[in-house]
Motif scaffolding. Structure first.
Motif, short mmCIF file in Angstrom:
data_model
loop_
_atom_site.label_atom_id
_atom_site.label_comp_id
_atom_site.label_asym_id
_atom_site.label_seq_id
_atom_site.Cartn_x
_atom_site.Cartn_y
_atom_site.Cartn_z
N VAL A 99 -4.50 2.66 11.40
CA VAL A 99 -5.45 4.20 11.28
C VAL A 99 -4.29 5.19 11.20
N ALA A 100 -4.68 6.24 10.36
CA ALA A 100 -3.79 7.37 10.17
C ALA A 100 -4.04 8.50 11.41
N VAL A 101 -3.14 8.99 12.00
CA VAL A 101 -3.33 9.85 12.74
C VAL A 101 -2.71 11.18 12.13
N ILE A 102 -3.40 12.38 11.64
CA ILE A 102 -2.78 13.54 11.02
C ILE A 102 -3.08 14.77 11.77
N GLY A 103 -2.43 15.72 11.08
CA GLY A 103 -2.81 17.29 11.62
C GLY A 103 -1.73 18.12 11.19
N SER A 131 1.29 7.88 9.88
CA SER A 131 1.24 9.46 9.78
C SER A 131 2.41 9.59 8.86
N GLY A 132 2.65 11.09 8.64
CA GLY A 132 3.84 11.56 7.64
C GLY A 132 5.06 12.32 8.06
N LEU A 133 5.43 11.93 9.32
CA LEU A 133 6.82 12.38 9.79
C LEU A 133 7.07 14.06 9.64
N ALA A 134 5.98 14.69 9.82
CA ALA A 134 5.92 16.24 9.73
C ALA A 134 6.31 16.61 11.06
N LEU A 135 6.29 18.02 11.11
CA LEU A 135 6.37 18.58 12.50
C LEU A 135 4.92 18.73 13.14
N GLY A 136 4.96 18.91 14.32
CA GLY A 136 3.47 18.99 14.92
C GLY A 136 2.70 17.75 15.06
N CYS A 137 1.51 17.63 14.60
CA CYS A 137 0.67 16.39 14.95
C CYS A 137 1.40 15.23 14.47
N ILE A 212 -7.69 10.03 11.28
CA ILE A 212 -8.20 10.70 12.29
C ILE A 212 -7.39 12.24 12.22
N LEU A 213 -8.11 13.05 12.19
CA LEU A 213 -7.64 14.26 12.34
C LEU A 213 -7.64 15.01 13.64
N ALA A 214 -6.37 15.43 14.14
CA ALA A 214 -5.88 15.65 15.61
C ALA A 214 -6.24 16.94 15.64
N GLN A 215 -5.76 17.87 14.66
CA GLN A 215 -6.12 19.30 14.70
C GLN A 215 -5.48 19.82 13.64
N CYS A 216 -6.45 20.96 13.00
CA CYS A 216 -5.80 21.79 11.97
C CYS A 216 -6.95 23.01 11.87
N PRO A 217 -6.27 24.15 11.26
CA PRO A 217 -7.10 25.05 11.06
C PRO A 217 -8.15 25.02 9.69
N ALA A 218 -8.88 26.10 9.44
CA ALA A 218 -9.86 25.98 8.36
C ALA A 218 -9.06 25.61 7.12
N GLY A 250 -10.59 23.82 11.63
CA GLY A 250 -10.81 22.66 10.37
C GLY A 250 -11.43 21.54 11.02
N ASN A 251 -11.20 21.03 12.11
CA ASN A 251 -12.03 19.83 12.84
C ASN A 251 -13.46 20.18 12.71
N TYR A 252 -13.71 21.44 13.15
CA TYR A 252 -15.21 21.69 13.55
C TYR A 252 -15.88 21.86 12.07
N ASP A 253 -15.26 22.37 11.08
CA ASP A 253 -15.80 22.43 9.85
C ASP A 253 -16.09 21.21 9.18
#
Length: 263
Positions: A99-103, A131-137, A212-218, A250-253
């Motif tokens: 499963v991918a967990v991103i954000g 996931s993608g080793l980026a900062l944050g999520c 799975i999108l953990a969190q992101c803006p629009a 972004g999640n809610y959109d």
């Protein structure tokens, strides 16, 4: 069909041949192309130089003709990479459950906590966490997985001789030390840029049965990954929060447009 060696596949890739055609090219066809195209000598030399240098760094290159190549990547057709470069635990490529967990990189505390919990929860259930080793999520999801002794794959948009972002060098080392895997379609020496990071996102979706999108803006690069998930028929999920904010809009959109299921 007599399959090609990795250097031959990389030579075809350098010539501009699409992966869909490389997959079907056998040794006899390669020999014909080699005879007709003088530049193939240079492609083979370059490929072997890259492979030699990567081998010294512990990087294993796997072509789309190799039995070790993930079936989930082959299944995305024209979007499939011709070659993937890997460092770490190759067994994770064959994991039945992933499963991918991103954000977003700029996620707030609640978003990062959500990503960490998702990484840990799915690892406990026996999933490989992608996931993608980026900062944050991304980093939070990797950490959550590692903290419960799970297997995690970090897919990056640069060569595996480079850590991007540099702040996550300690995390990268921890992934490798604890049975995880680093994966890229880029050979050594290639730096990440916006287009390569978007391309990286498609591999995150492709290798996973759900994203799975953990969190992101629009407006967020994470939404590229969610689009790839829908394109490839992967389950699309988005975390919910106590209240809607700019950070999680972004999640809610996605949820309101029925493009992702709430989780």
């Amino acid at each position: 069909m007599e399959k090609l060696n990795i250097d031959e596949v990389m030579a075809l890739q350098m010539s501009g041949m699409p992966t869909s055609q490389i997959i079907k090219t056998d040794l006899a066809e390669f020999d014909r192309l080699y005879e007709e195209n003088p530049e193939f000598d240079g492609y083979l030399d370059k490929a072997n130089s890259i492979l030699d240098r990567q081998e010294k760094l512990g990087i294993v290159s796997i072509s789309c003709q190799d039995s070790r190549f993930p079936a989930r990547l082959l299944a995305i057709g024209a979007d499939c990479p011709a070659v993937i470069h890997c460092k770490g635990n190759l067994k994770l490529l064959k994991a039945e459950k992933a499963v991918a967990v991103i954000g977003a990189r700029s996620a707030d505390k609640e978003g990062n906590t959500k990503a960490y919990q998702l990484g840990a929860d799915y690892a406990r259930k026996g999933y490989v966490v992608v996931s993608g080793l980026a900062l944050g999520c991304d980093a939070a999801a990797h950490h959550g997985c590692l903290d419960v002794k799970g297997g995690t794959i970090a897919i990056v948009g640069n060569g595996l001789d480079i850590t991007h972002p540099r702040e996550n060098k300690v995390l990268e080392d921890s992934i490798l030390r604890n049975g995880g895997l680093m994966l890229s379609e880029q050979p050594i020496g290639v730096k990440a840029n916006p287009s390569r990071l978007v391309a990286r996102n498609r591999l995150q979706a492709a290798l996973s049965e759900a994203v799975i999108l953990a969190q992101c803006p629009a407006q967020s690069g994470s939404l590229h990954t969610m689009r790839f998930a829908r394109k490839y028929g992967r389950e699309s999920l988005a975390a919910t929060f106590r209240q809607r904010t700019e950070a999680n809009s972004g999640n809610y959109d996605l949820i309101e447009q029925n493009l992702a299921k709430p989780i």
